[in-house]
Design a protein around this motif. Sequence first.
Motif, PDB file in Angstrom:
ATOM      1  N   SER A 220       0.828  -1.205   0.000  1.00  0.00           N
ATOM      2  CA  SER A 220       0.000   0.000   0.000  1.00  0.00           C
ATOM      3  C   SER A 220       0.866   1.260   0.000  1.00  0.00           C
ATOM      4  N   ALA A 221       0.241   2.378  -0.335  1.00  0.00           N
ATOM      5  CA  ALA A 221       0.941   3.659  -0.293  1.00  0.00           C
ATOM      6  C   ALA A 221       1.410   3.958   1.128  1.00  0.00           C
TER       7      ALA A 221
ATOM      8  N   GLN B 235       1.555   6.430  -4.172  1.00  0.00           N
ATOM      9  CA  GLN B 235       0.585   5.577  -4.861  1.00  0.00           C
ATOM     10  C   GLN B 235       1.213   4.926  -6.092  1.00  0.00           C
TER      11      GLN B 235
ATOM     12  N   GLN C 271       1.915   0.859  -6.603  1.00  0.00           N
ATOM     13  CA  GLN C 271       1.401   0.107  -7.741  1.00  0.00           C
ATOM     14  C   GLN C 271       2.501  -0.541  -8.572  1.00  0.00           C
TER      15      GLN C 271
END
Length: 145
Positions: free
Chosen positions: A71-72, A100, A104
């Motif tokens: 996750s961020a 973000q 990803q």
Amino acid sequence: MSGLSGMLGGLFGGQESGGQDSEAHQGAGGLLAQVINAAGGPAGIAQKFQAAGLGDKVQSWIGTGHNLPVSAEQITKVFPPEQIDNWAQQHGLPAGVASQVLAQFLPHAVDQTTPDGDVPPTGTPQADASNFDFAGLIGRLTGGR
């Protein structure tokens, strides 16, 4: 990945559809290379994630199986948010978005820089992430190619 593809396009006024050569892909690809190189290559990334208690995540990226997501928020446990924002600015990305982007795409970038599960030693030419086409990787992952 269409949500992130749209996010990247939104960052640059809808230019994301240009695929591999788009400004968004280039900025995000440059960010990935800088983060990996600043850590000391894939081995350094592994050490940083292990130190943050995220060793299972990074080991899945290095291995030949499925890449576990990150996750961020977990990215900001590994790298200081101020540093992430600084890197983002250097690559034309808005502050607050880079974590973000890293969440990803960093798993895929580490996977690409550790072929067959082999981590190149820090300081070797193979550990230099500048040699990888991360913009092209992002294009393929987002369907922009």
